[in-house]
Write an enzyme that holds these catalytic residues in place. Sequence first.
Site, PDB file in Angstrom:
ATOM      1  N   ARG A   1       0.822  -1.210   0.000  1.00  0.00           N
ATOM      2  CA  ARG A   1       0.000   0.000   0.000  1.00  0.00           C
ATOM      3  C   ARG A   1       0.860   1.266   0.000  1.00  0.00           C
ATOM      4  NH1 ARG A   1      -4.360   1.750   4.629  1.00  0.00           N
ATOM      5  NH2 ARG A   1      -2.428   1.925   5.801  1.00  0.00           N
TER       6      ARG A   1
ATOM      7  N   HIS B   1     -15.162  -2.196   0.009  1.00  0.00           N
ATOM      8  CA  HIS B   1     -14.188  -3.197   0.432  1.00  0.00           C
ATOM      9  C   HIS B   1     -14.629  -3.761   1.784  1.00  0.00           C
ATOM     10  CE1 HIS B   1     -11.075  -0.708  -1.969  1.00  0.00           C
ATOM     11  NE2 HIS B   1     -11.245  -1.828  -2.631  1.00  0.00           N
TER      12      HIS B   1
ATOM     13  N   HIS C   1     -14.122  -8.308  -2.178  1.00  0.00           N
ATOM     14  CA  HIS C   1     -13.193  -9.219  -1.504  1.00  0.00           C
ATOM     15  C   HIS C   1     -13.949 -10.170  -0.578  1.00  0.00           C
ATOM     16  CE1 HIS C   1      -9.922  -7.123  -3.314  1.00  0.00           C
ATOM     17  NE2 HIS C   1     -10.154  -6.014  -2.654  1.00  0.00           N
TER      18      HIS C   1
ATOM     19  N   ASP D   1      -9.005  -5.828  -9.874  1.00  0.00           N
ATOM     20  CA  ASP D   1      -8.488  -5.020  -8.774  1.00  0.00           C
ATOM     21  C   ASP D   1      -7.216  -4.273  -9.149  1.00  0.00           C
ATOM     22  OD1 ASP D   1      -8.047  -3.884  -6.304  1.00  0.00           O
ATOM     23  OD2 ASP D   1      -7.972  -5.748  -5.202  1.00  0.00           O
TER      24      ASP D   1
END
Length: 425
Positions: free
Chosen positions: A78, A221, A258, A305
């Site tokens: 990230r 998410h 997810h 994604d």
Amino acid sequence: MTARYWAPWAWLPSGIEEGVLLEVAGGVLEGSRRGSPDGAILLPGLVLPGIANAHSHAFHRALRGRTHGDGGTFWTWRERMYELAARLDPDSYFRLARAVFAEMALAGYTAVGEFHYLHHGASGPYDDPNAMGQALIAAAGEAGVRLTLLDACYLAGGIDEPLSPAQHRFSDGTAQAWLDRVSDLKPTPTARIGAAIHSVRAVPRAELPVAAQFDGPLHVHVSEQPAENEACLAAYGRTPTRLLHEAGALGPRTTAVHATHLAPADLALIDSACFCPTTEGDLADGHGPARELLDAGARLSIGSDQHAVVDPFAEVRALEHGERFRSGTRGRLSPEELVTAMTTAGYASLGWAGGLVPGAVADFVSVRLDSVRTAGSLPQQAVLAASASDVDTVVVGGRVVVRGGEHVLGDVGRLLADAISEVWT
């Protein structure tokens, strides 16, 4: 525009049919029936309904092949993603997204749900606060793919944590300010406006009911990481799914993206889920309860994604293989269920009417059955043998976007290389 296409094999709601005539007018499928190829545009192999990439972050494509050197975790990945985000402006984002969406079209994707949270400039909103979203709409239009822009509400750096400097570009300050900005976005014939709640980490509990007021497709998410569940339970005494349910953010129009680490009691609260198996594998996130969600009545779709892989056939194979790893059993998801996840389920999650049925948008994909991968495959099982390289023709809204494996924009590899080089220079 009126056109007639003829498919040797086509995946209709009733099953695979041989020798199918597809009649298109005004971007809509008027008919799909057994018929003669005379006077029609011939399509090779098996024709599938339009394939939806229900979860995309287009700018993440510039990370492919750049995050593996030191292993790391989702959280270290990230940080690299934040570095990339800081480099983009509306012009460079347009060029990157156009190339990424064209890559999707080559792979057989005809529609994309772009989960969009890179909203503002480094020093605040652009003169047009929706400049980045408009860049994505324009990019999809040039690349020839159908778009649902899922503009994401993103207000916090974590539960009870302020935004980091890298995250300020993502935030409108409050859910109401976000809603006000999103209301200025306008749809086009091939692009519609949806919304997203980034996560329970990024939207505080008090703001969730405001964000849930958006009237249209809503994605979020959910339970992507065990650490997210642990933080939510510690702060609120609830799983992320339960928290979203109590805030009114779940329901038929909401897709949980997810949904990897769900509690058993969460399953009945989810109407639609989007799995991203190649990304979930790339980031070592795990594999969610696909079979259990389907058995509980949820709709299941797929997304690429972060675009470590752009191949819908790879996604559904990874979906089935993940189920085999979990269970030790083959055939957890039938070829019919896998095709539904690729096609009509994804379209429904993005607010479009898909499928080879009258009145649906005229989006379809022909897949060769004579390649080194598919030769000898039964048409009914080709989804488990084919790859993106076997896609021959892609039609979106009645317009041919890919023919003979070539995109109307030309050399998509060059477009990607130029756009990605520009970002990292």
